[in-house]
Design an enzyme around this catalytic site. Structure first.
Site, mmCIF file in Angstrom:
data_model
loop_
_atom_site.group_PDB
_atom_site.id
_atom_site.type_symbol
_atom_site.label_atom_id
_atom_site.label_comp_id
_atom_site.label_asym_id
_atom_site.label_seq_id
_atom_site.Cartn_x
_atom_site.Cartn_y
_atom_site.Cartn_z
ATOM 1 N N SER A 32 76.157 -19.112 33.011
ATOM 2 C CA SER A 32 75.909 -20.518 32.695
ATOM 3 C C SER A 32 75.575 -20.702 31.217
ATOM 4 O O SER A 32 74.736 -19.991 30.683
ATOM 5 C CB SER A 32 74.716 -21.046 33.499
ATOM 6 O OG SER A 32 74.897 -20.777 34.849
ATOM 7 N N HIS A 63 85.675 -25.363 39.414
ATOM 8 C CA HIS A 63 84.890 -24.304 38.778
ATOM 9 C C HIS A 63 85.366 -22.932 39.236
ATOM 10 O O HIS A 63 84.602 -21.976 39.268
ATOM 11 C CB HIS A 63 83.401 -24.455 39.092
ATOM 12 C CG HIS A 63 82.799 -25.611 38.374
ATOM 13 N ND1 HIS A 63 82.102 -25.478 37.201
ATOM 14 C CD2 HIS A 63 82.823 -26.930 38.647
ATOM 15 C CE1 HIS A 63 81.720 -26.671 36.791
ATOM 16 N NE2 HIS A 63 82.131 -27.560 37.649
ATOM 17 N N HIS A 85 79.023 -16.758 43.495
ATOM 18 C CA HIS A 85 77.654 -16.359 43.828
ATOM 19 C C HIS A 85 77.515 -16.117 45.327
ATOM 20 O O HIS A 85 78.248 -16.698 46.135
ATOM 21 C CB HIS A 85 76.679 -17.459 43.397
ATOM 22 C CG HIS A 85 76.646 -17.699 41.916
ATOM 23 N ND1 HIS A 85 77.555 -18.532 41.292
ATOM 24 C CD2 HIS A 85 75.843 -17.206 40.948
ATOM 25 C CE1 HIS A 85 77.297 -18.526 39.989
ATOM 26 N NE2 HIS A 85 76.261 -17.736 39.752
ATOM 27 N N TYR A 87 75.170 -17.216 47.179
ATOM 28 C CA TYR A 87 74.742 -18.443 47.883
ATOM 29 C C TYR A 87 75.905 -19.344 48.275
ATOM 30 O O TYR A 87 75.748 -20.253 49.075
ATOM 31 C CB TYR A 87 73.697 -19.236 47.071
ATOM 32 C CG TYR A 87 74.160 -19.720 45.715
ATOM 33 C CD1 TYR A 87 75.066 -20.763 45.579
ATOM 34 C CD2 TYR A 87 73.675 -19.121 44.551
ATOM 35 C CE1 TYR A 87 75.489 -21.194 44.329
ATOM 36 C CE2 TYR A 87 74.093 -19.545 43.304
ATOM 37 C CZ TYR A 87 74.995 -20.587 43.198
ATOM 38 O OH TYR A 87 75.422 -20.995 41.966
ATOM 39 N N GLU A 88 77.092 -19.089 47.727
ATOM 40 C CA GLU A 88 78.248 -19.897 48.124
ATOM 41 C C GLU A 88 78.767 -19.482 49.500
ATOM 42 O O GLU A 88 79.630 -20.146 50.062
ATOM 43 C CB GLU A 88 79.363 -19.762 47.080
ATOM 44 C CG GLU A 88 78.995 -20.387 45.744
ATOM 45 C CD GLU A 88 80.067 -20.170 44.691
ATOM 46 O OE1 GLU A 88 81.201 -20.631 44.895
ATOM 47 O OE2 GLU A 88 79.770 -19.526 43.665
ATOM 48 N N ALA A 115 72.058 -17.009 33.270
ATOM 49 C CA ALA A 115 70.911 -17.872 32.978
ATOM 50 C C ALA A 115 69.820 -17.451 33.952
ATOM 51 O O ALA A 115 70.099 -17.185 35.122
ATOM 52 C CB ALA A 115 71.287 -19.329 33.206
ATOM 53 N N MET A 214 70.118 -15.696 40.098
ATOM 54 C CA MET A 214 70.893 -15.621 41.351
ATOM 55 C C MET A 214 72.212 -14.862 41.202
ATOM 56 O O MET A 214 73.155 -15.090 41.969
ATOM 57 C CB MET A 214 71.184 -17.038 41.854
ATOM 58 C CG MET A 214 69.933 -17.861 42.089
ATOM 59 S SD MET A 214 70.322 -19.553 42.552
ATOM 60 C CE MET A 214 68.719 -20.336 42.289
ATOM 61 N N SER A 215 72.272 -13.949 40.239
ATOM 62 C CA SER A 215 73.557 -13.250 40.033
ATOM 63 C C SER A 215 73.318 -11.849 39.489
ATOM 64 O O SER A 215 72.249 -11.277 39.669
ATOM 65 C CB SER A 215 74.412 -14.061 39.040
ATOM 66 O OG SER A 215 73.821 -14.046 37.762
ATOM 67 N N ASN A 238 64.349 -21.532 31.591
ATOM 68 C CA ASN A 238 63.166 -22.288 32.038
ATOM 69 C C ASN A 238 62.024 -21.326 32.277
ATOM 70 O O ASN A 238 62.246 -20.151 32.550
ATOM 71 C CB ASN A 238 63.487 -23.075 33.326
ATOM 72 C CG ASN A 238 64.025 -22.178 34.428
ATOM 73 O OD1 ASN A 238 65.157 -21.710 34.368
ATOM 74 N ND2 ASN A 238 63.205 -21.928 35.419
ATOM 75 N N HIS A 250 68.956 -28.336 38.137
ATOM 76 C CA HIS A 250 70.100 -27.533 37.714
ATOM 77 C C HIS A 250 70.624 -28.047 36.362
ATOM 78 O O HIS A 250 71.017 -27.255 35.504
ATOM 79 C CB HIS A 250 71.188 -27.618 38.788
ATOM 80 C CG HIS A 250 72.343 -26.703 38.523
ATOM 81 N ND1 HIS A 250 72.179 -25.348 38.343
ATOM 82 C CD2 HIS A 250 73.671 -26.944 38.395
ATOM 83 C CE1 HIS A 250 73.360 -24.800 38.114
ATOM 84 N NE2 HIS A 250 74.272 -25.750 38.140
HETATM 85 N N1 HPA Z 1 65.196 -19.263 39.256
HETATM 86 C C1 HPA Z 1 66.341 -18.760 39.774
HETATM 87 N N2 HPA Z 1 67.503 -18.819 39.145
HETATM 88 C C2 HPA Z 1 67.532 -19.380 37.925
HETATM 89 C C3 HPA Z 1 66.384 -19.918 37.330
HETATM 90 C C4 HPA Z 1 65.149 -19.853 38.041
HETATM 91 O O1 HPA Z 1 64.088 -20.301 37.579
HETATM 92 N N3 HPA Z 1 66.753 -20.400 36.118
HETATM 93 C C5 HPA Z 1 68.077 -20.149 35.987
HETATM 94 N N4 HPA Z 1 68.565 -19.541 37.075
#
Ligand code: HPA
Length: 276
Positions: A32, A63, A85, A87-88, A115, A214-215, A238, A250
């Site tokens: 990302s 995507h 991912h 989760y998909e 990310a 998540m990856s 974040n 997101h």
């Molecule tokens: N948690 C999980 N996945 C993420 C986060 C997070 O805070 N930020 C970016 N991907």
């Protein structure tokens, strides 16, 4: 056709559609906000994932993603712009098929970006984090579950050093040279798609994580299983701290990833220039 044969089939299709894959080619997954990296690829050939037999296609319309082959900083690369991912709804094996296929095409170096949320309170948003180790907390999921193919690697592969020491050293030197602050830490992978509750964040920190996302971990596991050199860099989008938890959307993650790419992109370009 077993999985091994099916990956071979995927690999021969990729080889047919791309230019000859040179020795020293670096595969890179642009996470990302890092799509901008692929914009600079010279002499490019593109191959959309949905054209390639055996690859899962992302459920997020538009995507689906693609391979972009070319050169960056003089280094032959195949970028994977967009990833699928867990989760998909795909299995850990399915989401790592492209990495196996690139290995079968002769690629031996993998650069993973993503990310991630910072769970180490000392780490700031916008800073790249070199992944020194990981925790596979995608509970119950491993890309190596099921039949093991010895052609790729052992049944019980060692994971004492997944992220290549030499490449980590190179990444540190590149960050120093460009005066980019880069943290070093442990990336913990969750399945998602939920972001963390304060209690979960507290637990992940107690477990030794510095960042959560998540990856990346399934891809790093299969690449290391096959003996590829792996480098991983997270873009901290974040702060994910239990005692001053803030709502994260997101959109904010994507916006921050774009901002943080201000440091990530020159850093990755410098790494590619010197990767040899
Ligand atoms: N948690 C999980 N996945 C993420 C986060 C997070 O805070 N930020 C970016 N991907």
């Amino acid at each position: 056709m077993n999985y091994y044969e099916s990956v071979k089939h995927t690999a021969s299709y990729i080889q047919e559609k791309l230019n000859k894959i040179q020795a020293g080619t670096v595969a890179m997954v642009t996470g990302s906000g890092l799509g901008g990296l692929a914009d600079d690829i010279q002499d490019r050939v593109e191959l959309p994932y949905d054209d390639v037999p055996g690859l899962p296609v992302s459920s997020v319309k538009g995507h689906a993603g693609k391979f972009i082959q070319g050169t960056l900083q003089g280094t032959p690369v195949i970028a994977m712009a967009g990833r699928v991912h867990l989760y998909e709804g795909f299995s850990a094996r399915e989401i790592t098929t492209a990495i196996r296929a690139l290995y079968e095409c002769g690629v031996r170096t993998l650069l993973l970006t993503n990310a991630a949320g910072a769970v180490n309170p000392a780490f700031n948003v916008g800073t790249p984090m070199l992944i020194s180790d990981h925790i596979n907390f995608m509970v119950g999921h491993s890309p190596l579950r099921g039949e093991n193919f010895e052609e790729w690697g052992e049944r019980f592969p060692d994971m004492s050093c997944v992220y290549d020491r030499g490449l980590r050293e190179l990444a540190m030197q590149c960050a120093l040279k460009l005066s980019i602050r880069m943290e070093v830490g442990t990336y913990l992978a969750v399945m998602g798609p939920t972001l963390e509750t304060p209690a979960e964040t507290r637990m992940y920190r107690a477990m030794g994580a510095d960042a959560v996302g998540m990856s990346t971990v399934p891809e790093a596991i299969v690449a290391h299983h096959m003996g590829m050199r792996v480098l991983g860099i997270s873009c901290l989008t974040n702060k994910n701290l239990p005692d001053c938890i803030q709502e994260v959307t997101h959109e904010e993650v994507l916006e921050q990833a774009d901002k943080a790419s201000a440091d990530m992109i020159p850093l990755v370009l410098e790494i590619l220039k010197n990767i040899g």
